[in-house]
Write a protein that holds these residues in place. Structure first.
Motif, short mmCIF file in Angstrom:
data_model
loop_
_atom_site.label_atom_id
_atom_site.label_comp_id
_atom_site.label_asym_id
_atom_site.label_seq_id
_atom_site.Cartn_x
_atom_site.Cartn_y
_atom_site.Cartn_z
N PRO A 1 7.04 1.27 -6.60
CA PRO A 1 6.00 0.56 -7.36
C PRO A 1 5.88 -0.90 -6.96
CG PRO A 1 7.24 2.01 -8.81
CD PRO A 1 7.93 2.06 -7.48
N ARG A 2 7.01 -1.53 -6.68
CA ARG A 2 6.98 -2.95 -6.28
C ARG A 2 6.27 -3.12 -4.93
NH1 ARG A 2 12.35 -6.71 -5.15
NH2 ARG A 2 11.23 -8.61 -4.51
N ALA A 3 6.57 -2.21 -4.00
CA ALA A 3 5.95 -2.30 -2.67
C ALA A 3 4.45 -2.07 -2.76
CB ALA A 3 6.60 -1.30 -1.73
N ILE A 4 4.04 -1.11 -3.57
CA ILE A 4 2.62 -0.81 -3.70
C ILE A 4 1.89 -1.96 -4.40
CG2 ILE A 4 0.96 0.73 -4.85
CD1 ILE A 4 2.93 3.01 -4.22
N ALA A 5 2.50 -2.53 -5.42
CA ALA A 5 1.89 -3.69 -6.08
C ALA A 5 1.70 -4.83 -5.09
CB ALA A 5 2.75 -4.13 -7.26
N GLU B 1 -3.88 -7.65 -0.29
CA GLU B 1 -4.46 -7.32 1.01
C GLU B 1 -5.54 -6.25 0.87
OE1 GLU B 1 -1.45 -6.15 3.77
OE2 GLU B 1 -0.49 -8.12 3.82
N LEU B 2 -5.33 -5.30 -0.03
CA LEU B 2 -6.30 -4.24 -0.23
C LEU B 2 -7.60 -4.80 -0.81
CD1 LEU B 2 -7.04 -1.27 -0.19
CD2 LEU B 2 -5.79 -0.98 -2.34
N GLU C 1 11.59 -2.83 3.60
CA GLU C 1 11.07 -2.72 2.25
C GLU C 1 9.56 -2.59 2.22
OE1 GLU C 1 12.92 -2.36 -0.48
OE2 GLU C 1 14.63 -2.36 0.89
N ARG C 2 8.91 -2.97 3.32
CA ARG C 2 7.44 -2.92 3.40
C ARG C 2 6.94 -2.12 4.59
NH1 ARG C 2 4.06 -6.32 0.88
NH2 ARG C 2 2.78 -6.49 2.74
N ASP C 3 7.74 -2.03 5.62
CA ASP C 3 7.33 -1.38 6.86
C ASP C 3 7.90 0.04 6.88
OD1 ASP C 3 7.27 -0.45 9.54
OD2 ASP C 3 7.10 -2.50 10.28
N VAL C 4 7.03 1.02 6.65
CA VAL C 4 7.48 2.41 6.57
C VAL C 4 8.08 2.87 7.88
CG1 VAL C 4 6.71 4.79 6.23
CG2 VAL C 4 5.86 2.99 4.74
N LEU C 5 7.49 2.48 8.99
CA LEU C 5 8.00 2.93 10.28
C LEU C 5 9.41 2.41 10.53
CD1 LEU C 5 7.63 4.47 12.86
CD2 LEU C 5 6.41 2.51 13.84
N MET D 1 0.75 9.32 -3.98
CA MET D 1 -0.31 9.37 -5.00
C MET D 1 -0.54 8.01 -5.67
SD MET D 1 1.49 11.72 -7.91
CE MET D 1 3.06 11.29 -8.66
N ALA D 2 0.49 7.22 -5.87
CA ALA D 2 0.29 5.91 -6.51
C ALA D 2 -0.54 5.00 -5.61
CB ALA D 2 1.64 5.26 -6.82
N LEU D 3 -0.31 5.08 -4.30
CA LEU D 3 -1.09 4.27 -3.37
C LEU D 3 -2.54 4.77 -3.32
CD1 LEU D 3 -1.36 2.11 -1.25
CD2 LEU D 3 -0.42 3.69 0.45
N ALA D 4 -2.74 6.08 -3.31
CA ALA D 4 -4.11 6.62 -3.31
C ALA D 4 -4.87 6.20 -4.56
CB ALA D 4 -4.05 8.15 -3.21
#
Length: 406
Positions: free
Chosen positions: A110-114, A119-120, A215-219, A360-363
């Motif tokens: 949740p913190r990363a998505i927030a 940027e979004l 923490e932010r970079d999925v790759l 789903m939270a990001l979508a």
């Protein structure tokens, strides 16, 4: 003459769908729920349309497997498509599924998505500015498809100048998941997997040499694995990067595109949302229910089991019709009515149980920001021609939606 519901259910054949079905499958789904909710298919599997049956299947991973090796072998043979679709997260069972999902979810907290929200918002506003200069736009190409490509590109750290092929790769690979495909669809999908793998080899090598913030970079997180824990194999890493693009791109594009078309077709609900913008979260959930981006799921039985009074042996293929379950009147009052304030709304657009969509939270965030800011900027938008669908049953969305912004 209109076909009677019982006859419509009897004639249903997933391998021979009519143009009318692609345009509006819901009368057929209603007929199946009423007359043949556990429909025997010509190929020997079953097509499930009731909400309660889908939930029961989703939650029991021991009896209903997501592993597709047996099912996909005759369809894909010894191909890159087979390798991809049997390695990615969505088509695997625990413990492999659990391990990969944990790594991905570690970067989608949740913190990363927030943290992605500013940027979004900036991205959506740039797209809206560009559309304002045109007046007449394509809601898919100019808006809905552009958002998730940028979001997933950012998650994987794909440089902006290298993102051009991502959408076509995704469409080709997911297009090969249709129940029946021809040689051209197979070849396009296979070539897309090969091209994507070749690109990812280079991208992963660069990221391994210069890691980002896990923490932010999925790759970076997928490359490094959990601290002191297991890492993904090279093949798992490559194919789950492809999965992330495909899962995050197609369904979110459809969510935004379906939402704008549905709101245009329901002006009373559009006006309500304009008057009460705080309803955007329930509106997104209703779009997901009413026009589910992903209409079909699949499982295979691991032992003899009974569903809806029908006994099935082990190794029986099941097609889970999410689009039908999300309009089941046993679960949703007046299910064919679009209601931006519907609550509760326990839809299955993101599946259920251990395989519930990891992103789903990001979508939901992408959908809420895209739709709310579009409506605030262009409240008088109107479709300017007939929207063109993609001609697919599994993923329900549009290829083009001509629109005047007003």
């Amino acid at each position: 003459m209109e076909t009677a519901p019982a006859e419509l259910a009897e004639a249903f054949d997933l391998a021979r769908l009519t143009p009318d079905f692609y345009d509006d499958p819901y009368p057929t789904y209603q007929a199946l729920r009423t007359h043949q909710p556990v429909k025997r298919l010509a190929g020997g599997g079953y097509f499930l349309t009731r909400y309660e049956d889908l939930v029961a299947v989703y939650k029991n991973t021991a009896l209903f497997s997501s592993d597709k090796k047996r099912e996909f072998a005759p369809k894909y043979g010894d191909s890159l498509l087979f390798e991809h679709h049997t390695t990615s997260l969505v088509f695997n069972d625990p413990p492999s599924h659990t391990r990969v999902r944990r790594l991905i979810m570690g970067a989608l907290t949740p913190r990363a998505i927030a943290g992605m929200e500013p940027e979004l918002i900036a991205l959506v506003d740039r797209l809206l500015d560009a559309m304002a200069d045109k007046g007449r736009v394509d809601l898919i190409e100019d808006f809905a498809a552009a958002i998730p490509i940028e979001v997933i590109g950012n998650l994987l750290g794909v440089p902006h100048h290298e993102r051009a092929p991502l959408r076509e790769w995704s469409l080709a690979i997911l297009g090969a998941l249709e129940p029946v495909i021809g040689a051209d669809t197979f070849n396009r999908g296979n070539e897309a997997v090969g091209e994507f793998l070749g690109y990812l080899d280079t991208l992963i090598a660069r990221r391994a040499a210069a890691p980002g913030d896990p923490e932010r970079d999925v790759l970076t997180r997928l490359i490094q694995g959990e601290a002191g824990g297991e890492k993904l194999s090279s093949k798992e890493l490559l194919h789950n990067c492809i999965f992330l693009l495909n899962a995050g791109h197609e369904t979110t594009t459809n969510l935004i595109g379906n939402g704008l078309v549905t709101l245009a077709a329901n002006p009373d609900q559009k006006q309500r949302l304009l008057a009460e913008p705080a309803l955007i979260k329930t509106a997104v959930e209703e779009i997901l229910r009413y026009e589910s981006s992903n209409q079909l799921g699949n499982r295979i039985t691991t032992a003899e089991v009974e569903i809806g009074g029908v006994t099935m042996p082990a190794n029986t293929s099941l097609t889970l019709c999410i689009g039908a379950a999300n309009r089941d009147p046993a679960q949703f009052a007046d299910p064919d009515r679009f209601d931006v304030a519907r609550s509760p709304n326990r839809h299955l657009a993101f599946a259920s149980g251990p395989h519930q969509c990891a992103g789903m939270a990001l979508a939901r965030l992408e959908g809420a920001i895209a739709l709310s800011r579009f409506l605030a900027r262009f409240p008088d938008y109107a479709l300017d021609g007939v929207p063109r669908r993609g001609g697919r049953v599994r993923f329900r969305g549009y290829l083009n939606v001509p629109c005047r912004l007003g």
